[in-house]
Design a protein around this motif. Structure first.
Motif, mmCIF file in Angstrom:
data_model
loop_
_atom_site.group_PDB
_atom_site.id
_atom_site.type_symbol
_atom_site.label_atom_id
_atom_site.label_comp_id
_atom_site.label_asym_id
_atom_site.label_seq_id
_atom_site.Cartn_x
_atom_site.Cartn_y
_atom_site.Cartn_z
ATOM 1 N N SER A 23 -9.456 10.618 -4.816
ATOM 2 C CA SER A 23 -8.956 9.898 -3.642
ATOM 3 C C SER A 23 -7.683 9.132 -3.971
ATOM 4 O O SER A 23 -6.723 9.135 -3.182
ATOM 5 C CB SER A 23 -10.032 8.933 -3.124
ATOM 6 O OG SER A 23 -11.175 9.630 -2.691
ATOM 7 N N LEU A 24 -7.651 8.465 -5.116
ATOM 8 C CA LEU A 24 -6.450 7.742 -5.520
ATOM 9 C C LEU A 24 -5.269 8.696 -5.652
ATOM 10 O O LEU A 24 -4.138 8.382 -5.243
ATOM 11 C CB LEU A 24 -6.699 7.021 -6.847
ATOM 12 C CG LEU A 24 -7.738 5.895 -6.835
ATOM 13 C CD1 LEU A 24 -7.989 5.394 -8.254
ATOM 14 C CD2 LEU A 24 -7.295 4.746 -5.936
ATOM 15 N N ALA A 25 -5.516 9.877 -6.225
ATOM 16 C CA ALA A 25 -4.443 10.858 -6.397
ATOM 17 C C ALA A 25 -3.943 11.374 -5.055
ATOM 18 O O ALA A 25 -2.731 11.571 -4.865
ATOM 19 C CB ALA A 25 -4.930 12.014 -7.270
ATOM 20 N N VAL A 26 -4.850 11.586 -4.105
ATOM 21 C CA VAL A 26 -4.449 12.053 -2.778
ATOM 22 C C VAL A 26 -3.605 11.002 -2.073
ATOM 23 O O VAL A 26 -2.549 11.309 -1.487
ATOM 24 C CB VAL A 26 -5.687 12.412 -1.933
ATOM 25 C CG1 VAL A 26 -5.305 12.611 -0.466
ATOM 26 C CG2 VAL A 26 -6.347 13.665 -2.470
ATOM 27 N N LEU A 27 -4.041 9.759 -2.115
ATOM 28 C CA LEU A 27 -3.279 8.693 -1.459
ATOM 29 C C LEU A 27 -1.881 8.575 -2.056
ATOM 30 O O LEU A 27 -0.889 8.424 -1.326
ATOM 31 C CB LEU A 27 -4.034 7.369 -1.582
ATOM 32 C CG LEU A 27 -5.271 7.266 -0.682
ATOM 33 C CD1 LEU A 27 -6.188 6.133 -1.149
ATOM 34 C CD2 LEU A 27 -4.864 7.049 0.779
ATOM 35 N N ASP A 28 -1.770 8.654 -3.367
ATOM 36 C CA ASP A 28 -0.448 8.596 -3.995
ATOM 37 C C ASP A 28 0.400 9.801 -3.608
ATOM 38 O O ASP A 28 1.612 9.678 -3.389
ATOM 39 C CB ASP A 28 -0.591 8.515 -5.517
ATOM 40 C CG ASP A 28 -0.472 7.099 -6.043
ATOM 41 O OD1 ASP A 28 -0.782 6.161 -5.276
ATOM 42 O OD2 ASP A 28 -0.064 6.913 -7.204
ATOM 43 N N ALA A 29 -0.211 10.981 -3.517
ATOM 44 C CA ALA A 29 0.535 12.178 -3.132
ATOM 45 C C ALA A 29 1.052 12.057 -1.701
ATOM 46 O O ALA A 29 2.158 12.506 -1.384
ATOM 47 C CB ALA A 29 -0.351 13.408 -3.272
ATOM 48 N N ILE A 30 0.267 11.438 -0.830
ATOM 49 C CA ILE A 30 0.689 11.244 0.552
ATOM 50 C C ILE A 30 1.854 10.257 0.630
ATOM 51 O O ILE A 30 2.830 10.467 1.358
ATOM 52 C CB ILE A 30 -0.492 10.745 1.404
ATOM 53 C CG1 ILE A 30 -1.533 11.851 1.562
ATOM 54 C CG2 ILE A 30 -0.011 10.260 2.777
ATOM 55 C CD1 ILE A 30 -2.832 11.381 2.204
ATOM 56 N N LEU A 31 1.775 9.180 -0.126
ATOM 57 C CA LEU A 31 2.788 8.128 -0.039
ATOM 58 C C LEU A 31 4.035 8.444 -0.846
ATOM 59 O O LEU A 31 5.113 7.912 -0.552
ATOM 60 C CB LEU A 31 2.195 6.796 -0.523
ATOM 61 C CG LEU A 31 1.038 6.238 0.312
ATOM 62 C CD1 LEU A 31 0.566 4.916 -0.267
ATOM 63 C CD2 LEU A 31 1.439 6.065 1.771
ATOM 64 N N SER A 32 3.914 9.288 -1.868
ATOM 65 C CA SER A 32 5.051 9.577 -2.737
ATOM 66 C C SER A 32 5.182 11.076 -2.954
ATOM 67 O O SER A 32 4.578 11.630 -3.880
ATOM 68 C CB SER A 32 4.887 8.874 -4.098
ATOM 69 O OG SER A 32 5.950 9.213 -4.970
ATOM 70 N N PRO A 33 5.974 11.764 -2.132
ATOM 71 C CA PRO A 33 6.172 13.201 -2.326
ATOM 72 C C PRO A 33 6.730 13.536 -3.719
ATOM 73 O O PRO A 33 6.474 14.626 -4.231
ATOM 74 C CB PRO A 33 7.167 13.568 -1.219
ATOM 75 C CG PRO A 33 6.967 12.515 -0.173
ATOM 76 C CD PRO A 33 6.664 11.262 -0.936
#
Length: 219
Positions: A23-33
């Motif tokens: 989940s942390l990785a997904v949120l970071d991927a969403i916020l930082s392309p």
């Protein structure tokens, strides 16, 4: 109470930690392309039968976790911690690490364990987390574990605060909570988290992380 090697009771079990770090990785991927600016990453096919999660703050402080049939092990590096001994980690950090984690964590060059300030693990057949029997003469956070591990308490509001400080974005707690629950990512949810998001470009990241996504038409 803050999670650290002095208190591992608030950490989830191996499955819970895997889902949380995804989940942390997904949120970071969403916020930082752009991958290089992300804190958190996850690879659900790191190697045969193994998954890997990581945190890098861009200044050298980091942790890596390996998930395998034996369980999960995580080591961290905090350069300002009193326990930091570059190239010569305190022996007790790894003295009790089960042999099942030696090849895939301790001897993995990508994980820089030669600089470790702490290591924790949990075997699949155990009900508690463990760490090396290190005794420090200083109070506070001598190995940096509290600094790096507290996000793993699994509270969505922690990521909301992190995103506000690091990405300068105000996220809705319910949207972050949805990702923590592994709700399949829809275009609407992605756009609420980051209005500039191109969900199509996120497909490869989500596949690497192993996180579910709805079809772009919402199915």
């Amino acid at each position: 109470m803050t999670i650290s090697t002095k208190n591992l009771n608030e950490l989830p079990d191996a499955l819970g930690l895997m889902r949380l770090t995804q989940s942390l990785a997904v949120l970071d991927a969403i916020l930082s392309p752009e991958w290089e600016y992300r804190y958190y990453s996850f690879n659900h096919a790191w190697s045969d039968g193994e998954m890997m999660a990581s945190m890098r703050d861009g200044s050298g402080d980091q942790w890596f976790a390996i998930f395998c049939a034996a369980g999960v092990a995580l080591h961290g590096v905090v350069h300002e911690a009193p326990a930091f001994r570059p190239g010569h980690p305190l022996p007790a950090i790894f003295n009790c690490l089960p042999k099942a984690f030696h090849a895939n964590l301790l001897h993995e060059p990508a994980f820089t364990t030669q600089d470790s300030t702490f290591c924790i693990w949990r075997l699949d057949n155990e009900e508690r987390w463990s760490c090396g029997p290190i005794e420090f003469s200083t109070d506070g956070d001598p190995d940096g574990s509290a600094q790096l591990l507290n996000i793993l308490a699994g509270r969505p509001e922690q990521y909301v605060e992190f995103a506000k400080n690091y990405y300068e974005r105000d996220l809705n707690l319910s949207d972050v909570s949805a990702i923590y629950r592994h709700q399949p990512l829809s275009e609407a949810l992605g756009q609420r988290l980051n209005p500039e998001l191109d969900l199509e470009s996120l497909k490869e990241d989500l596949a690497e992380i192993g996180y579910p996504m709805l079809d772009l038409d919402g199915r």
